[in-house]
Design an enzyme around this catalytic site. Structure first.
Site, PDB file in Angstrom:
ATOM      1  CG  MET A 125      -2.998   2.666   6.759  1.00  0.00           C
ATOM      2  SD  MET A 125      -4.307   3.291   7.861  1.00  0.00           S
ATOM      3  CE  MET A 125      -4.184   2.116   9.205  1.00  0.00           C
ATOM      4  CB  CYS A 150       2.865  -0.067   2.574  1.00  0.00           C
ATOM      5  SG  CYS A 150       1.781   1.213   1.877  1.00  0.00           S
TER       6      CYS A 150
END
Length: 399
Positions: A321, A104
């Protein structure tokens, strides 16, 4: 029947970029959960509150979205030249599954800050004021990330004037460097797994008219499938409700994602994509156009180089993201990819793209070596902040 007591585990709840997650030090986890396996996964499912058939995470720390159902483990690194090891888990909302297949990028920002907050970095390396580079080993994908964390009075500076679209309040800027974000190994891990800048995917006629879909399949930051918005009947200006409120559209994107994942060598059969929800991502791109972001602000076409909309865990993301931003920056830097062409083509070292919440700038350094494209670095700025710290509680029989 004797009810199990609750146990408490030291943790912090942090925002990093446009994501939130529960952060742990490896040493603070219960002994059975310090190693990968069922016990660890069960613990994190219970912490987040999954699986939740109601899709709310009412009985856990999750936010019932892909950007808020995350866990992070950090530990001192024994790897030369690194300060901490960072392991990231994407927790499924409606199934008992933790996906460890990728990183992430947003929480990479918070990983650098948490490493300093929690004493995982040697105090002698921390300046009283200035910027502290935290060298992070991203254990999911085996890559180095450098988080440049601002320091004031010997502590992490969290407040500031840096504004990030998708985050309500300003904070201190943290610069992230993703070093060598793409592999140069086997086909499934190469920058372009198929060897092509653009591929033509064979897809069912029911998904795309003509049964063929042009795509750029790239592995930088996170494996990502880029397609042209127009090929799917979109403009690239869509917000979340336009996609997430359309069950047929979501099913179509998931089917296309599975086909792309197989072409990239990440899965052997499209059915395997159900158990690999975190990677690859699928995104659609378009040339610049005016649109109104989710905040109500008008983003003008001349503010951006292109439009990008990306899906995560089966839903259109509310912003972008961080790892997908790395993929966008890398693809934009390489002439001939769909991302590069949507941005107008040519060579570029940085790109500003429009996403549902606003805009984001990301840079990348790419070059050809022996006829193959290599990306040496991707750079972007994010911010991070501790929202709460103390202990998270779970029933003792959770794991």
């Amino acid at each position: 029947m004797t009810a199990a007591p609750q146990i408490r585990i030291p943790a912090a709840y942090m925002r990093g970029g446009t994501s939130k997650g529960v952060f742990f030090r490896l040493q603070d986890l219960p002994e059975p959960c310090r190693s990968p396996g069922e016990a660890r996964d069960r613990l994190f499912l219970r912490v987040i509150g999954s699986p939740d058939p109601y899709g709310k995470h009412t009985d856990g720390m999750g936010g019932a979205t892909s950007s808020t159902s995350k866990v992070v483990i950090l530990s001192k690194s024994t790897r030369p030249g690194h300060d901490v090891d960072y392991l990231y888990g994407q927790v499924a909302i409606d199934s008992a599954f933790v996906d460890w297949s990728g990183n992430c990028g947003n929480l990479s920002t918070a990983a650098g800050a948490f490493a300093l907050h929690s004493g995982l970095v040697d105090p002698v390396e921390i300046l009283p004021n200035g910027v502290c580079p935290v060298r992070i080993w991203q254990a999911n994908i085996g890559k180095t990330i450098i988080a440049h964390v601002p320091i004031a009075d010997h502590a992490v500076q969290e407040t500031g004037a840096f504004e990030l679209d998708g985050v309500t309040f300003p904070a201190a800027e943290i610069l992230l460097e993703f070093l060598d974000p793409a592999d140069d190994g086997d086909e499934a891990g190469a920058l372009f797994p198929t060897g092509n800048l653009v591929d033509e995917l064979e897809v069912p006629e029911a998904l795309v008219t003509g049964g063929r879909l042009t795509a750029t399949l790239i592995n930088s930051g996170i494996p990502t499938i880029f397609v042209n918005a127009a090929d799917l009947g979109y403009r690239g200006t869509e917000l979340q409700d336009a996609i997430n409120g359309d069950a047929a559209a979501l099913a179509r994107f998931e089917a296309l994602r599975a086909i792309g994942a197989q072409r990239m060598g990440l899965i052997k059969d499209p059915a395997e994509a159900v158990r690999r929800q975190h990677t690859p991502k699928i995104a659609f791109v378009a040339p610049p156009a005016d649109y109104v972001a989710s905040s109500g602000r008008t983003v003008a076409a001349d503010e951006i180089d292109l439009l990008v909309r990306a899906l995560s865990m089966g839903k259109l993301h509310h912003a972008m993201m961080g790892t997908a931003a790395v993929a966008i920056g890398t693809a934009a830097a390489i002439p001939g990819t769909l991302v590069n062409l949507a941005a107008g083509g040519g060579e570029r070292g940085a790109v500003r793209f429009g996403h549902p919440s606003g805009t984001l700038r990301v840079g990348a350094e790419a070059r050809q070596v022996d006829g193959r494209w290599r990306v040496t670095k991707a750079i972007m700025s994010r911010s991070a902040r501790i929202l709460m710290e103390g202990w998270v509680r779970v029933p003792a029989d959770s794991f």
